[in-house]
Write a protein that holds these residues in place. Structure first.
Motif, PDB file in Angstrom:
ATOM      1  N   ILE A 161      -2.461   1.807  -4.366  1.00  0.00           N
ATOM      2  CA  ILE A 161      -2.242   3.240  -4.163  1.00  0.00           C
ATOM      3  C   ILE A 161      -3.591   3.949  -4.068  1.00  0.00           C
ATOM      4  N   ALA A 162      -3.767   4.691  -2.983  1.00  0.00           N
ATOM      5  CA  ALA A 162      -4.972   5.499  -2.780  1.00  0.00           C
ATOM      6  C   ALA A 162      -4.578   6.979  -2.776  1.00  0.00           C
ATOM      7  N   VAL A 163      -5.541   7.818  -3.081  1.00  0.00           N
ATOM      8  CA  VAL A 163      -5.332   9.265  -3.022  1.00  0.00           C
ATOM      9  C   VAL A 163      -6.147   9.825  -1.865  1.00  0.00           C
ATOM     10  N   ALA A 164      -5.467  10.502  -0.947  1.00  0.00           N
ATOM     11  CA  ALA A 164      -6.120  11.213   0.149  1.00  0.00           C
ATOM     12  C   ALA A 164      -6.280  12.672  -0.262  1.00  0.00           C
ATOM     13  N   SER A 165      -7.480  13.191  -0.127  1.00  0.00           N
ATOM     14  CA  SER A 165      -7.803  14.532  -0.601  1.00  0.00           C
ATOM     15  C   SER A 165      -7.566  15.549   0.505  1.00  0.00           C
ATOM     16  N   TYR A 166      -6.473  16.295   0.387  1.00  0.00           N
ATOM     17  CA  TYR A 166      -6.132  17.306   1.393  1.00  0.00           C
ATOM     18  C   TYR A 166      -6.721  18.644   0.966  1.00  0.00           C
ATOM     19  N   GLY A 206       0.255   3.300  10.257  1.00  0.00           N
ATOM     20  CA  GLY A 206       1.150   2.219  10.650  1.00  0.00           C
ATOM     21  C   GLY A 206       2.411   2.128   9.821  1.00  0.00           C
ATOM     22  N   GLY A 207       2.862   3.237   9.256  1.00  0.00           N
ATOM     23  CA  GLY A 207       4.086   3.249   8.463  1.00  0.00           C
ATOM     24  C   GLY A 207       3.865   3.139   6.970  1.00  0.00           C
ATOM     25  N   THR A 208       2.626   3.085   6.508  1.00  0.00           N
ATOM     26  CA  THR A 208       2.352   3.088   5.065  1.00  0.00           C
ATOM     27  C   THR A 208       2.956   4.342   4.437  1.00  0.00           C
ATOM     28  N   PRO A 209       3.702   4.218   3.340  1.00  0.00           N
ATOM     29  CA  PRO A 209       4.293   5.405   2.723  1.00  0.00           C
ATOM     30  C   PRO A 209       3.220   6.402   2.256  1.00  0.00           C
ATOM     31  N   VAL A 210       3.452   7.668   2.544  1.00  0.00           N
ATOM     32  CA  VAL A 210       2.571   8.742   2.092  1.00  0.00           C
ATOM     33  C   VAL A 210       3.437   9.793   1.431  1.00  0.00           C
ATOM     34  N   THR A 211       3.131  10.082   0.182  1.00  0.00           N
ATOM     35  CA  THR A 211       3.897  11.084  -0.558  1.00  0.00           C
ATOM     36  C   THR A 211       2.993  12.237  -0.958  1.00  0.00           C
ATOM     37  N   SER A 250       0.825  -1.207   0.000  1.00  0.00           N
ATOM     38  CA  SER A 250       0.000   0.000   0.000  1.00  0.00           C
ATOM     39  C   SER A 250       0.859   1.257   0.000  1.00  0.00           C
ATOM     40  N   ALA A 251       0.283   2.308  -0.513  1.00  0.00           N
ATOM     41  CA  ALA A 251       0.868   3.645  -0.425  1.00  0.00           C
ATOM     42  C   ALA A 251      -0.253   4.652  -0.633  1.00  0.00           C
TER      43      ALA A 251
END
Length: 241
Positions: free
Chosen positions: A181-186, A150-155, A120-121
């Protein structure tokens, strides 16, 4: 009498943005029913911030519905406060970075059905700014979200003014072997940038932060934080964790 809380949104041509801001402020009123809560926009939507301030008396705290330090927070809000000479004003820090934002991002991701797992990322998609403080705030949020996952990479990725763009960030993660890969909407509300970055997601794309309950609590936290400042002092450069 408590100072009026003036939530300051950027403004958007997307009609969902105004509805989202109003829904968020309804949550704030539910949490603190006796507090006078108003809305003002920097541009594009009514009421504009200057018009909101013109209709007030006494004192007010301007709380930006913005997620990091940048031109609007550092220049536009203090300038609007200065123009409202009939008011005693304070300018609060932007909403982020803050653990409550991270919790909202985390829950928006879970709402899509995505969960952290091997491979995951996450791409944290933000508006972007040329201000280095804004970029630093986004990176700090990405690090906090990675820890929450839990340490999943976030870029980080950006819709404008900074690199990389969301498609580039997705490709870079895939090249490193991440296949979930998921997209988090900031983004505080729906709009062109949120839609644009979500389209780059090869998997789930979370909704914007919107009227998440954690955002309402955070807005009140920034209000309370600013009330402890001397009257007339704007310190948006100070970001509290």
């Amino acid at each position: 009498m408590q100072p009026t809380l003036v939530a300051v949104a950027h403004g958007s041509r997307d009609p969902r943005a105004l509805h989202t801001a109003l829904a968020l402020l309804d949550r704030v009123r539910e949490l603190r029913p006796r507090l006078d809560v108003r809305l003002g926009h920097i541009e594009l939507n009514e009421p504009l911030l200057d018009d909101t301030l013109d209709g007030l008396s006494g004192s007010a705290v301007l709380v930006p519905l913005l997620l990091g330090r940048g031109y609007h927070v550092k220049r536009d809000l203090p300038a609007a406060a200065a123009r409202a000479g009939h008011l005693l004003t304070r300018v609060a820090a932007p909403l982020g970075p803050h653990p409550l934002l991270v919790e909202a991002l985390y829950e928006r991701l879970l709402e899509t059905g995505w969960t952290p797992a091997p491979g995951s990322a996450v791409v944290l998609a933000a508006a972007g700014s040329r201000d280095p403080d804004s970029a630093a705030d986004t990176r700090r949020t990405a690090a906090q979200l990675s820890e929450r996952l839990g340490g999943t990479p976030v870029t980080c990725a950006y819709a404008s003014a900074a690199a990389p763009a969301a498609p580039e960030a997705v490709r870079a993660l895939a090249a490193r072997g991440h296949h979930r890969i998921a997209v988090a909407s900031y983004f505080a509300a729906p709009g062109r940038f949120a839609t644009q970055t979500a389209a780059a997601a090869p998997g789930p794309a979370a909704a914007p932060l919107g009227d998440h309950p954690a955002l309402a609590r955070l807005l009140l936290h920034r209000y309370d934080e600013a009330r402890r400042l001397p009257l007339g002092l704007a310190r948006p450069e100070l970001v509290s964790a």
